[in-house]
Design a protein around this motif. Structure first.
Motif, PDB file in Angstrom:
ATOM      1  N   UNK A   1       0.870  -1.307  -0.111  1.00 31.41           N
ATOM      2  CA  UNK A   1       0.010  -0.208   0.151  1.00 31.41           C
ATOM      3  C   UNK A   1       0.847   1.238  -0.045  1.00 31.41           C
ATOM      4  N   UNK A   2       0.114   2.250  -0.412  1.00 32.27           N
ATOM      5  CA  UNK A   2       0.990   3.667  -0.092  1.00 32.27           C
ATOM      6  C   UNK A   2       0.516   4.243   1.389  1.00 32.27           C
TER       7      UNK A   2
ATOM      8  N   UNK B   1      -3.428   4.122   1.194  1.00 28.26           N
ATOM      9  CA  UNK B   1      -4.104   4.035  -0.154  1.00 28.26           C
ATOM     10  C   UNK B   1      -3.913   2.725  -1.036  1.00 28.26           C
ATOM     11  N   UNK B   2      -4.767   2.070  -1.010  1.00 27.08           N
ATOM     12  CA  UNK B   2      -4.715   0.576  -1.800  1.00 27.08           C
ATOM     13  C   UNK B   2      -5.534   0.790  -3.457  1.00 27.08           C
ATOM     14  N   UNK B   3      -4.968   0.412  -4.146  1.00 26.24           N
ATOM     15  CA  UNK B   3      -5.555   0.049  -5.697  1.00 26.24           C
ATOM     16  C   UNK B   3      -6.869  -0.703  -5.385  1.00 26.24           C
ATOM     17  N   UNK B   4      -7.773  -0.342  -6.215  1.00 29.33           N
ATOM     18  CA  UNK B   4      -9.189  -1.177  -6.066  1.00 29.33           C
ATOM     19  C   UNK B   4      -8.873  -2.290  -6.902  1.00 29.33           C
ATOM     20  N   UNK B   5      -7.929  -2.221  -7.852  1.00 25.63           N
ATOM     21  CA  UNK B   5      -7.759  -3.252  -8.804  1.00 25.63           C
ATOM     22  C   UNK B   5      -6.553  -3.859  -8.407  1.00 25.63           C
TER      23      UNK B   5
ATOM     24  N   UNK C   1      -3.500  -4.566 -10.743  1.00 26.67           N
ATOM     25  CA  UNK C   1      -2.621  -3.559 -11.078  1.00 26.67           C
ATOM     26  C   UNK C   1      -1.556  -3.025  -9.854  1.00 26.67           C
ATOM     27  N   UNK C   2      -2.036  -3.617  -8.730  1.00 29.44           N
ATOM     28  CA  UNK C   2      -1.469  -3.099  -7.516  1.00 29.44           C
ATOM     29  C   UNK C   2      -0.063  -3.543  -7.414  1.00 29.44           C
ATOM     30  N   UNK C   3       0.851  -3.158  -8.169  1.00 32.34           N
ATOM     31  CA  UNK C   3       2.275  -3.654  -8.069  1.00 32.34           C
ATOM     32  C   UNK C   3       3.281  -2.508  -7.756  1.00 32.34           C
ATOM     33  N   UNK C   4       4.594  -2.947  -7.497  1.00 33.66           N
ATOM     34  CA  UNK C   4       5.656  -1.702  -7.115  1.00 33.66           C
ATOM     35  C   UNK C   4       5.512  -0.524  -7.868  1.00 33.66           C
ATOM     36  N   UNK C   5       5.559  -1.083  -9.243  1.00 31.51           N
ATOM     37  CA  UNK C   5       5.964  -0.071 -10.242  1.00 31.51           C
ATOM     38  C   UNK C   5       4.897   0.936 -10.294  1.00 31.51           C
ATOM     39  N   UNK C   6       3.425   0.573 -10.290  1.00 28.66           N
ATOM     40  CA  UNK C   6       2.377   1.570 -10.514  1.00 28.66           C
ATOM     41  C   UNK C   6       2.200   2.161  -9.092  1.00 28.66           C
ATOM     42  N   UNK C   7       2.460   1.370  -8.044  1.00 28.26           N
ATOM     43  CA  UNK C   7       2.443   2.497  -6.612  1.00 28.26           C
ATOM     44  C   UNK C   7       3.432   3.431  -6.699  1.00 28.26           C
ATOM     45  N   UNK C   8       4.626   3.088  -7.258  1.00 23.03           N
ATOM     46  CA  UNK C   8       5.606   4.375  -7.538  1.00 23.03           C
ATOM     47  C   UNK C   8       5.291   5.366  -8.364  1.00 23.03           C
ATOM     48  N   UNK C   9       4.449   5.170  -9.579  1.00 25.67           N
ATOM     49  CA  UNK C   9       4.112   5.909 -10.251  1.00 25.67           C
ATOM     50  C   UNK C   9       3.146   6.946  -9.724  1.00 25.67           C
ATOM     51  N   UNK C  10       2.281   6.438  -8.968  1.00 22.94           N
ATOM     52  CA  UNK C  10       1.078   7.145  -8.118  1.00 22.94           C
ATOM     53  C   UNK C  10       1.676   8.059  -7.201  1.00 22.94           C
TER      54      UNK C  10
ATOM     55  N   UNK D   1      -2.323   1.134 -17.263  1.00 22.59           N
ATOM     56  CA  UNK D   1      -1.713   0.538 -16.120  1.00 22.59           C
ATOM     57  C   UNK D   1      -0.249   0.098 -16.770  1.00 22.59           C
ATOM     58  N   UNK D   2      -0.569  -0.363 -17.851  1.00 30.67           N
ATOM     59  CA  UNK D   2       0.665  -1.167 -18.588  1.00 30.67           C
ATOM     60  C   UNK D   2       1.616  -0.128 -18.750  1.00 30.67           C
ATOM     61  N   UNK D   3       1.207   0.965 -19.326  1.00 25.96           N
ATOM     62  CA  UNK D   3       2.118   1.986 -19.710  1.00 25.96           C
ATOM     63  C   UNK D   3       2.942   2.684 -18.419  1.00 25.96           C
ATOM     64  N   UNK D   4       2.151   2.755 -17.277  1.00 26.29           N
ATOM     65  CA  UNK D   4       2.693   3.145 -15.942  1.00 26.29           C
ATOM     66  C   UNK D   4       4.027   2.441 -15.293  1.00 26.29           C
ATOM     67  N   UNK D   5       3.437   1.019 -15.671  1.00 27.57           N
ATOM     68  CA  UNK D   5       4.455  -0.036 -14.934  1.00 27.57           C
ATOM     69  C   UNK D   5       5.708   0.012 -15.785  1.00 27.57           C
ATOM     70  N   UNK D   6       5.460   0.213 -17.416  1.00 26.98           N
ATOM     71  CA  UNK D   6       6.731   0.134 -18.156  1.00 26.98           C
ATOM     72  C   UNK D   6       7.763   1.413 -18.070  1.00 26.98           C
ATOM     73  N   UNK D   7       6.801   2.542 -17.701  1.00 23.69           N
ATOM     74  CA  UNK D   7       7.627   3.564 -17.497  1.00 23.69           C
ATOM     75  C   UNK D   7       8.642   3.480 -16.511  1.00 23.69           C
ATOM     76  N   UNK D   8       8.148   3.299 -15.265  1.00 23.40           N
ATOM     77  CA  UNK D   8       8.915   2.954 -14.117  1.00 23.40           C
ATOM     78  C   UNK D   8       9.774   1.878 -14.453  1.00 23.40           C
TER      79      UNK D   8
END
Length: 318
Positions: A46-47, A74-78, A81-90, A129-136
């Motif tokens: 979580x964040x 803060x927890x993603x509802x999906x 999608x709740x992985x390290x890279x997406x949480x760091x992006x958010x 979500x795929x874009x956010x993950x790949x960006x990180x």
């Protein structure tokens, strides 16, 4: 995202252990203590975002931790999608909103739910979500991380000794406030100038000053507004003034390792209590209570504190 509350855990109710305790700090990934306590706030992946203290600061917690009531989760509802890279992006996007919130305009649950952030989207308008993950992932590939020796596992068990509560005034030989003026009052020099800055050990410059405004070496300083502590192995000039002047704690038992142990205990309480409206100084500081390990005669176990810090550190850190 779901906004979840932390749970109040006082120093009196806390037992020390191996679970990170997340408080309202802007340092150490939000960890202000280590505990064995678990409750409804104990969570992972979580964040954590500060409601009090360093308002709006955000950290990602992939590990199991227990959260103070000053920190929202803060927890993603999906879940997919709740992985390290997406949480760091958010996290980065949330930090861009940090300056909007203060002690007087707190980032509470209602405001968090209403807070808007910009995200990349798919053609149909759903988050990409795929874009956010790949960006990180791509960003981290280009980061050159320093190579350091791993921190040694602690060989000193915090539960192997008895603990007792002490008021700060009973632990230190002298408690005082710094006497220095504003930095503009001095010429440039070689004496460290310390303020209530939360970074760089409070150091904001170097000045030339008389001995009568100099604070001795090997002391702990406390910012009465934020409760931040620092240990100083050198003499310095500290910015004084009214009730917000830095406090200085002196003891014949202090060295750097013992100082670091005590600072952790002080900050675990001071972050909850210090603010512009309730400054941590005077009688309030002197009567502040902290938990310390003790010897068989119930006096502070200075040797244990020093050995514990030695056991969790390596030569590159301390």
């Amino acid at each position: 995202m779901s906004v979840l509350n932390g749970v109040r855990l006082t120093s009196e109710d806390m037992t020390y252990g191996n679970i990170p305790f997340i408080g309202a700090t802007d340092k150490n990934n939000g960890i202000t203590n280590w505990t064995n306590n678990t409750n409804a706030s104990t969570d992972k992946n979580v964040l954590g975002i500060n409601y009090n203290g360093s308002v709006g600061e955000v950290f990602y917690h992939p590990y199991t931790a227990t959260f103070s009531d000053d920190v929202k989760r803060l927890r993603l509802k999906s879940s997919t999608s709740a992985n390290k890279e997406i949480y760091l992006f958010i996290k980065t996007l949330l930090l861009q909103q940090k300056n909007k919130y203060t002690y007087g305009y707190k980032f509470n649950g209602t405001r968090m739910k209403a807070q808007k952030i910009m995200l990349p989207v798919m053609t149909q308008g759903s988050p990409n979500w795929d874009y956010m993950e790949q960006y990180i992932v791509n960003l981290m590939k280009n980061v050159n991380l320093p190579t350091v020796e791993p921190i040694k596992a602690s060989t000193v068990d915090l539960n192997s000794v008895k603990w007792k509560e002490f008021e700060i005034e009973h632990l230190f030989d002298r408690i005082s406030s710094v006497k220095g003026k504003t930095i503009d009052s001095y010429q440039s020099g070689t004496m460290p100038y310390i303020t209530t800055s939360a970074s760089n050990n409070g150091l904001t410059g170097y000045v030339s000053a008389d001995k009568n405004v100099t604070t001795p070496r090997n002391v702990i300083t406390i910012d009465p507004i934020k409760g931040k502590t620092f240990y100083h192995v050198y003499e310095f000039v500290g910015r004084g003034g009214a009730g917000s002047a830095i406090n200085v704690l002196e003891s014949k038992y202090l060295n750097k390792k013992i100082g670091l142990f005590i600072m952790t205990m002080i900050e675990s309480n001071s972050f909850l209590k210090a603010s512009y409206g309730t400054q941590l100084n005077g009688k309030r500081l002197r009567r502040q209570k902290i938990m310390l390990p003790v010897t068989t005669d119930n006096s502070p176990n200075w040797q244990f504190m020093e050995e514990y810090i030695k056991s969790i550190s390596n030569s590159r850190l301390i």
